[in-house]
Design a protein around this motif. Structure first.
Motif, PDB file in Angstrom:
ATOM      1  N   ILE A 239      57.703  28.305  -2.349  1.00 22.55           N
ATOM      2  CA  ILE A 239      57.836  29.758  -2.248  1.00 22.55           C
ATOM      3  C   ILE A 239      56.773  30.319  -1.314  1.00 22.55           C
ATOM      4  O   ILE A 239      57.050  31.199  -0.491  1.00 22.55           O
ATOM      5  CB  ILE A 239      57.767  30.400  -3.645  1.00 22.55           C
ATOM      6  CG1 ILE A 239      59.021  30.047  -4.434  1.00 22.55           C
ATOM      7  CG2 ILE A 239      57.593  31.911  -3.550  1.00 22.55           C
ATOM      8  CD1 ILE A 239      58.969  30.442  -5.893  1.00 22.55           C
ATOM      9  N   ALA A 240      55.547  29.809  -1.405  1.00 23.52           N
ATOM     10  CA  ALA A 240      54.473  30.268  -0.528  1.00 23.52           C
ATOM     11  C   ALA A 240      54.789  29.964   0.936  1.00 23.52           C
ATOM     12  O   ALA A 240      54.548  30.802   1.817  1.00 23.52           O
ATOM     13  CB  ALA A 240      53.160  29.622  -0.929  1.00 23.52           C
ATOM     14  N   VAL A 241      55.340  28.799   1.204  1.00 21.63           N
ATOM     15  CA  VAL A 241      55.692  28.439   2.585  1.00 21.63           C
ATOM     16  C   VAL A 241      56.775  29.373   3.115  1.00 21.63           C
ATOM     17  O   VAL A 241      56.712  29.832   4.269  1.00 21.63           O
ATOM     18  CB  VAL A 241      56.150  26.960   2.660  1.00 21.63           C
ATOM     19  CG1 VAL A 241      56.822  26.647   3.972  1.00 21.63           C
ATOM     20  CG2 VAL A 241      54.965  26.040   2.427  1.00 21.63           C
ATOM     21  N   VAL A 242      57.763  29.700   2.286  1.00 22.32           N
ATOM     22  CA  VAL A 242      58.828  30.606   2.709  1.00 22.32           C
ATOM     23  C   VAL A 242      58.271  32.002   2.985  1.00 22.32           C
ATOM     24  O   VAL A 242      58.626  32.628   3.987  1.00 22.32           O
ATOM     25  CB  VAL A 242      59.951  30.656   1.641  1.00 22.32           C
ATOM     26  CG1 VAL A 242      60.928  31.780   1.915  1.00 22.32           C
ATOM     27  CG2 VAL A 242      60.677  29.324   1.577  1.00 22.32           C
ATOM     28  N   ILE A 243      57.388  32.478   2.131  1.00 26.75           N
ATOM     29  CA  ILE A 243      56.794  33.809   2.331  1.00 26.75           C
ATOM     30  C   ILE A 243      55.959  33.842   3.606  1.00 26.75           C
ATOM     31  O   ILE A 243      56.044  34.787   4.393  1.00 26.75           O
ATOM     32  CB  ILE A 243      55.957  34.215   1.106  1.00 26.75           C
ATOM     33  CG1 ILE A 243      56.880  34.507  -0.073  1.00 26.75           C
ATOM     34  CG2 ILE A 243      55.079  35.415   1.419  1.00 26.75           C
ATOM     35  CD1 ILE A 243      56.156  34.731  -1.372  1.00 26.75           C
ATOM     36  N   ILE A 244      55.168  32.812   3.830  1.00 24.66           N
ATOM     37  CA  ILE A 244      54.343  32.747   5.044  1.00 24.66           C
ATOM     38  C   ILE A 244      55.226  32.714   6.288  1.00 24.66           C
ATOM     39  O   ILE A 244      54.940  33.382   7.287  1.00 24.66           O
ATOM     40  CB  ILE A 244      53.391  31.539   4.986  1.00 24.66           C
ATOM     41  CG1 ILE A 244      52.321  31.771   3.926  1.00 24.66           C
ATOM     42  CG2 ILE A 244      52.754  31.270   6.341  1.00 24.66           C
ATOM     43  CD1 ILE A 244      51.485  30.564   3.613  1.00 24.66           C
ATOM     44  N   GLY A 245      56.305  31.963   6.229  1.00 24.43           N
ATOM     45  CA  GLY A 245      57.228  31.913   7.360  1.00 24.43           C
ATOM     46  C   GLY A 245      57.884  33.253   7.634  1.00 24.43           C
ATOM     47  O   GLY A 245      57.995  33.684   8.788  1.00 24.43           O
ATOM     48  N   ALA A 246      58.300  33.938   6.586  1.00 27.31           N
ATOM     49  CA  ALA A 246      58.937  35.240   6.758  1.00 27.31           C
ATOM     50  C   ALA A 246      57.959  36.262   7.309  1.00 27.31           C
ATOM     51  O   ALA A 246      58.308  37.063   8.190  1.00 27.31           O
ATOM     52  CB  ALA A 246      59.512  35.714   5.425  1.00 27.31           C
TER      53      ALA A 246
ATOM     54  N   SER B 230      55.295  35.678   9.116  1.00 32.79           N
ATOM     55  CA  SER B 230      54.958  35.376  10.514  1.00 32.79           C
ATOM     56  C   SER B 230      56.105  35.724  11.459  1.00 32.79           C
ATOM     57  O   SER B 230      55.871  36.145  12.590  1.00 32.79           O
ATOM     58  CB  SER B 230      54.555  33.912  10.665  1.00 32.79           C
ATOM     59  OG  SER B 230      55.653  33.069  10.390  1.00 32.79           O
ATOM     60  N   LEU B 231      57.346  35.591  10.990  1.00 32.58           N
ATOM     61  CA  LEU B 231      58.481  35.946  11.848  1.00 32.58           C
ATOM     62  C   LEU B 231      58.668  37.459  11.957  1.00 32.58           C
ATOM     63  O   LEU B 231      58.985  37.975  13.022  1.00 32.58           O
ATOM     64  CB  LEU B 231      59.767  35.319  11.309  1.00 32.58           C
ATOM     65  CG  LEU B 231      59.928  33.818  11.490  1.00 32.58           C
ATOM     66  CD1 LEU B 231      61.188  33.333  10.798  1.00 32.58           C
ATOM     67  CD2 LEU B 231      59.984  33.475  12.962  1.00 32.58           C
ATOM     68  N   LEU B 232      58.484  38.154  10.862  1.00 35.88           N
ATOM     69  CA  LEU B 232      58.739  39.587  10.840  1.00 35.88           C
ATOM     70  C   LEU B 232      57.478  40.425  11.027  1.00 35.88           C
ATOM     71  O   LEU B 232      57.576  41.646  11.108  1.00 35.88           O
ATOM     72  CB  LEU B 232      59.402  39.967   9.509  1.00 35.88           C
ATOM     73  CG  LEU B 232      60.751  39.302   9.222  1.00 35.88           C
ATOM     74  CD1 LEU B 232      61.217  39.670   7.834  1.00 35.88           C
ATOM     75  CD2 LEU B 232      61.772  39.704  10.267  1.00 35.88           C
ATOM     76  N   GLY B 233      56.343  39.797  11.093  1.00 37.46           N
ATOM     77  CA  GLY B 233      55.081  40.521  11.154  1.00 37.46           C
ATOM     78  C   GLY B 233      54.956  41.452  12.333  1.00 37.46           C
ATOM     79  O   GLY B 233      54.543  42.605  12.186  1.00 37.46           O
ATOM     80  N   SER B 234      55.305  41.002  13.508  1.00 37.44           N
ATOM     81  CA  SER B 234      55.129  41.841  14.694  1.00 37.44           C
ATOM     82  C   SER B 234      56.104  43.013  14.699  1.00 37.44           C
ATOM     83  O   SER B 234      55.734  44.130  15.092  1.00 37.44           O
ATOM     84  CB  SER B 234      55.295  41.003  15.961  1.00 37.44           C
ATOM     85  OG  SER B 234      56.590  40.430  15.986  1.00 37.44           O
ATOM     86  N   SER B 235      57.329  42.800  14.249  1.00 37.44           N
ATOM     87  CA  SER B 235      58.289  43.904  14.236  1.00 37.44           C
ATOM     88  C   SER B 235      57.915  44.936  13.179  1.00 37.44           C
ATOM     89  O   SER B 235      58.048  46.141  13.411  1.00 37.44           O
ATOM     90  CB  SER B 235      59.708  43.388  13.999  1.00 37.44           C
ATOM     91  OG  SER B 235      59.815  42.771  12.741  1.00 37.44           O
TER      92      SER B 235
END
Length: 53
Positions: A27-34, A36-41
């Protein structure tokens, strides 16, 4: 000594804790991935809102 090894091998209490730890790590890996992908937007949206206000 052999009796102790049989007892340790037959003990399944730690297995559940390990499974929960693996699920939490996934779950932590999925949250970190999300993030990092959506952070800039998301950062851009917040900046736009802040500038508008």
């Amino acid at each position: 000594m052999l009796g102790y090894l049989k007892c340790v091998v037959g003990d399944k209490r730690g297995v559940t804790a390990l499974e929960y730890a693996l699920i939490a790590a996934l779950i932590a890996v999925v949250i970190i991935g999300a993030v990092s992908l959506l952070g800039s937007s998301v950062s851009g949206v917040f900046s736009k809102v802040a500038n508008t206000i």
